[in-house]
Structure formats: structure tokens, C-alpha cells
Design an enzyme around this catalytic site. Structure first.
Site, PDB file in Angstrom:
ATOM      1  N   ASP A  49     -17.639 -15.507 -50.989  1.00  0.00           N
ATOM      2  CA  ASP A  49     -16.327 -15.480 -50.375  1.00  0.00           C
ATOM      3  C   ASP A  49     -16.302 -14.442 -49.251  1.00  0.00           C
ATOM      4  OD1 ASP A  49     -13.437 -16.297 -50.566  1.00  0.00           O
ATOM      5  OD2 ASP A  49     -13.180 -14.153 -50.954  1.00  0.00           O
ATOM      6  N   GLU A  83     -19.363 -17.962 -46.777  1.00  0.00           N
ATOM      7  CA  GLU A  83     -18.188 -18.372 -46.012  1.00  0.00           C
ATOM      8  C   GLU A  83     -18.018 -17.408 -44.842  1.00  0.00           C
ATOM      9  OE1 GLU A  83     -13.466 -19.064 -46.951  1.00  0.00           O
ATOM     10  OE2 GLU A  83     -14.387 -17.181 -47.580  1.00  0.00           O
TER      11      GLU A  83
END
Length: 540
Positions: free
Chosen positions: A202, A271
Site C-alpha cells: 500500500d 501501489e
């Protein structure tokens, strides 16, 4: 490495949002045993791996992306035994398992932060990013939170501000402290030892901040609708030079890769969300010593034009070198693709073409649960929202709940997701006719289109590993070649409701596509593409 060892290269990764997948104990919230119960379904799709969104212990203020124990399973999802059984089931079905790692920030209820905020001189005092107020009491600099407002929150005990790039209950960890890095890598290894095959990282470009806390400059040009830009959120007004994508991040990614290299056949996908995302993707995946793959938000915008697709692909190809991309057109943070790109007109037909496009581009692929059903965005009222992002920016931005509603397994009131009368988000009535049970018996359904084409992809190495060369595009049509070893495939896509006629310079032999995918055809040296159709052919 061999293709088997680099299983992630060209892999299709199915993202499971556990809260909304299947509720095994009827408390209204999906859980890990629920994922295990549906493993046959996931395997039947023909994907290579699953990515589990966070299931860690958390106060759930951001639904698991605020972690209070990196090595624990939150009771609403089950326990570590349930996780081990999920891993075993997935591996039995030939599926790899990747889990989310939220390393940039923790919950403010994590023991590390509870200790850090006690004083200026405790052992974890600088595990988070603390800064004194300006002489007039204002925040240390102009950095902004993605979720709105300043990225600084005042703590009365320490009489300092702490940095939070997201919710103020998600304080950022201080990666400039080597003890923090060591502790986080230990949590990563905890899951490697339990048998996970990789990690989705993330906000992978947020880890480091500028140690001098320099102000971000304003953006010279703000174009609403471009990647990540919404003028209702002032975050888009800055050029984020100092609060993320810092050069120090490279060193951490190299340490992370060194750890994963001790566990053969594991992988990472990062990401990346920033102003220069495609360049960052290249930097983070080149050299075989950092991340294995990255994905950006470039295909998660409202721009579904083939001009945008081609420009994005050619930009990353030009700078990627030996790096490797991963692409997605939907996830748990954006409006569902059937609504965002389908615009509610011929959405199911378009879904099949966009699916074929995504699975034919160079790179690995992330598929978000429900895309294989062509689910539209759920329409929710304000009083049904639980997403803090959506609540803050309502009604201009309706948040992320509309793409997170429970999967409809059956065409019934609760969708076969749960027997609880109060699921955590309502089962969307507008999705009921697209339930798995409805589509299984329809050979022309979106589900069968995905399932059948995924198996076609597996049988053609050029679609998984091959180079890509673009030939032609207009706003709704795209053609390109995929080459691998001695094989070359020609791919043509029509996302419009008009016939398209394209001349070709190659001698072609068309592949037989699944009946659920509308096929174009050859007429001599001309490709005929009816509305919402696809042609894939061998180049002779």
C-alpha cells in the site's frame, strides 16, 4: 530465472476484499473462512493468485488500512489458524496468496504509537514523525492529507504535531529511523514464514518524507479529471515533491527485496500514486533488486479512450527497461469500471472488451472482485456510507463504499453473502441480476467471458510474456502486436457501438475466441470489428 520461478511475470492476481466477499458466520462481515469457502470459485476463473486486502487487527477507522497489530488477524475476520487454512486451500488449488502490507502508517492505537506519544524521550519517541509548531502555533509546513485538510495533527501530551498522509488516526511511521525499518521488515518476515507468496504494498512511494520538512510547491497547471485530480480536494493543488516519492525510498525497497530473495518464488507489487507515477514505476522495478512489479492509477481514471491507453502503455514501455508493470482498471478505491468506463450504456458489452484489452496488454494484471461479473457501482444514500473519505467529500465525491458492497452470489435479498439482516454495507439491488448464480447458466455472461478468456490467455505465452508494439488507435479502437519467441499475435479492440473497418499489412489467421466474447472477423486484408468486438489472430 525460469518462467515457473517468475510466476508473477504475466500473472493475473484476483483482489479479494474480505469484508465483502463471503460471510461464513453470518455476522454481516465477510471473513477469512468465507474466502476459503469460495476457493473453488476463485480457482475456476483461471487466475494465478489472490491478493487479500487487510485482515490485520485494527480499529477499522479505515477498514483495515489502519493496523494496530501487523502480526495479528482481527477477530471479525477470524484468527491465524483460519489464515493458515486459507493458505493451505489456495495452494491446494494451485493459487498463490499475496497480502496487503500497510507499512507507511499504523493506527494511532498501535502500541508503538501509544508509547511514542507519551514523551519526547521514550524508546519509541521518534518512531513516528513529530514536529514542533511554528511560533504562532500553526502546522509545521504546508503538506496536506489525501483525505482533506493539513497532514498534521496536534497531540496535547507531546505538545507537537504528528504527520498523517491519510486519516489523523493513521500516523506516519518514521522510516528515517533504522529501528522502525527493522521492526517493519520483521513483520513482513512473519508472514513469509507462514507461507505467503508475496505482498501488495500500500502507498509504496510514501514511506520516506523530506527530513527538512520543506514546503511543497504549487502545481503550475491543474487539470481536473487527470490522474488523481479532483478540484474539491486541495491535495491536487500541490506538486508533491517533499512528502512522498523521496529518493531514500529506493534503499528501503532494496532491503525489502533482499528479504524476499531469501524466500524463493515470492513477489511484490507496489501501489504508486504520484505526479510522475510511470517514471516511479520504472525506477522501482528496474535492476532486479527492488520491487518485482508496480501499478499506478493511470488506468483507474475516467479516461477510457484508446488514446489514453496507448499513451500510458508507450510511456511506461519507453522508460521501463528490465522493469515490469502490473495493470488494473478497478480496485477497492475507485468507482467500478462498468460504471466509470461503461457510463451505464452497453456496460456489459464494454466490460468484455475492456477485460480482453487488460488481459492482452504487456504486464501482470490485478482483477478486483466483481469485475468478472460486470458489477456496476452501487448507489448508496449518505446515511448508508461508512467510508470516512466519502463522508468528508459528499456529495461531490461519494466515496469508496459503492465499489465495496458485498458480492452477490445469488439473486436474492442478501445476495447469498450473509444471513445477517444487517450486512456492513447493503447488498446492492442493482447488482442482483448479475449474481454468480445467474451468470453461471448463461454462456454469454460477463463471468463466462472472463473465465474463458483467462484460459485463452494461459494457452498463449505471447499474451503473458511477449513484447508489445502498438499499430493504430483512435478514441475507441486499438490494435497492437504481442511477440514472444517465434509467435506473434495481432490484437484489435473496438469499444464503440459502431462498426470499425481496419486495413492490415500482415497475413493473419484468426483465433477462435470464447462464445461469450463478441468476435471481429477477417475479410481479405481487412479487419471487420462490429460494435464491442475483439479480434485476436496469429501473424503468419
Amino acid at each position: 530465472m525460469t518462467e515457473k520461478q517468475e510466476w508473477w511475470r504475466g500473472a493475473v492476481i484476483y483482489q479479494v476484499y474480505p469484508r465483502s466477499f463471503f460471510d461464513s458466520n453470518n455476522d454481516g462481515i465477510g471473513d477469512l473462512p468465507g474466502v476459503t469457502a469460495k476457493m473453488d470459485y476463485i480457482a475456476s476463473l483461471g487466475v494465478d493468485a489472490i491478493w487479500l486486502s487487510p485482515f490485520f487487527t485494527s480499529p477499522m477507522k479505515d477498514f483495515g488500512y489502519d493496523v494496530s497489530d501487523y502480526c495479528g488477524v482481527d477477530p471479525i475476520f477470524g484468527n491465524l489458524t483460519d489464515f493458515d487454512e486459507l493458505i493451505q486451500s489456495a495452494h491446494h488449488h494451485g493459487l498463490k496468496v499475496m497480502i496487503d502490507q500497510v507499512l507507511n502508517h499504523s493506527s494511532d492505537q498501535h502500541p508503538w504509537f501509544i508509547e511514542s506519544r507519551q514523551s519526547h524521550d521514550n524508546p519509541k519517541a521518534d518512531w513516528y514523525i513529530w514536529a514542533d509548531a511554528n511560533p504562532d502555533g500553526t502546522v509545521p509546513n504546508n503538506w496536506l492529507s489525501v483525505f482533506g485538510g493539513p497532514a498534521w495533527h496536534w497531540d496535547s501530551r507531546r505538545r507537537q504535531y504528528y504527520l498523517h498522509n491519510f486519516l489523523d488516526s493513521q500516523p506516519d511511521l518514521n522510516f528515517h529511523n533504522p529501528d522502525v525499518v527493522d521492526a517493519l521488515l520483521e513483520t513482513v518476515e512473519f508472514w513469509l514464514k507462514r507461507g505467503v507468496d508475496g505482498f501488495r504494498l500500500d502507498t509504496a512511494n510514501y514511506y520516506y518524507h523530506d527530513s527538512e520538512l520543506r514546503n511543497n510547491p504549487p502545481k503550475k497547471e491543474i487539470v481536473e479529471g487527470s490522474i488523481g485530480v479532483r478540484l474539491d480536494n486541495p491535495y491536487a493543488y500541490q506538486l508533491h515533491l517533499y512528502d512522498k516519492s523521496r529518493p531514500e525510498n529506493i534503499g528501503f525497497l532494496q532491503r525489502l527485496r533482499s528479504l524476499l530473495d531469501k524466500y524463493p518464488n515470492t513477489t511484490t507489487v507496489g501501489e504508486v500514486g504520484c505526479d510522475f507515477a510511470l517514471n516511479t514505476m520504472a525506477a522501482y522495478t528496474q535492476g532486479n533488486d527492488k520491487l518485482h512489479m508496480c501499478y499506478s492509477f493511470d488506468l483507474l481514471t475516467h479516461d477510457s479512450s484508446m488514446t489514453h491507453i496507448r499513451h500510458t502503455m508507450e510511456t511506461i514501455e519507453a522508460g521501463l527497461g528490465d522493469g515490469w508493470p502490473c495493470w488494473s482498471i478497478g480496485n477497492h478505491d475507485v468507482e467500478r469500471v462498468a460504471t466509470r468506463w461503461g457510463k451505464n450504456h452497453d456496460a456489459l458489452a464494454k466490460s468484455k472488451v475492456y477485460m480482453t484489452m487488460l488481459l492482452s496488454l504487456r504486464g501482470s494484471v490485478c482483477l478486483y472482485q466483481g469485475e468478472e461479473l460486470g458489477l456496476p457501482e452501487a448507489e448508496l444514500d449518505f446515511d448508508q456510507l461508512v467510508d470516512p473519505f466519502g463522508i468528508t467529500f459528499w456529495p461531490e465525491f461519494k466515496g469508496r463504499d459503492g465499489c465495496r458492497t458485498p458480492i452477490p452470489w445469488k439473486n436474492e435479498a442478501l445476495g447469498g453473502f450473509t444471513k445477517s439482516t444487517r450486512p456492513w454495507l447493503p447488498v446492492a439491488k442493482e447488482q442482483s441480476h448479475l449474481a454468480v448464480s445467474e451468470q453461471e447458466g448463461n454462456r454469454h455472461s460477463v463471468l463466462h467471458a472472463y473465465r474463458d478468456f483467462l484460459h485463452v490467455r494461459r494457452s498463449h505465452p505471447a499474451l503473458r510474456f511477449g513484447d508489445i508494439t502498438f499499430l493504430y488507435n483512435d478514441q475507441t479502437t486499438l490494435t497492437f502486436l504481442r511477440r514472444y519467441q517465434s509467435r506473434t499475435l495481432y490484437v484489435a479492440l473496438n469499444t464503440s457501438n459502431q462498426d470499425k473497418i481496419l486495413p492490415v499489412e500482415h497475413s493473419l489467421s484468426a483465433l477462435t475466441l470464447p462464445e461469450a466474447v463478441k468476435s471481429g472477423y477477417l475479410d481479405g486484408n481487412t479487419v471487420i470489428l462490429p460494435p464491442f468486438s475483439v479480434l485476436i489472430a496469429h501473424v503468419l
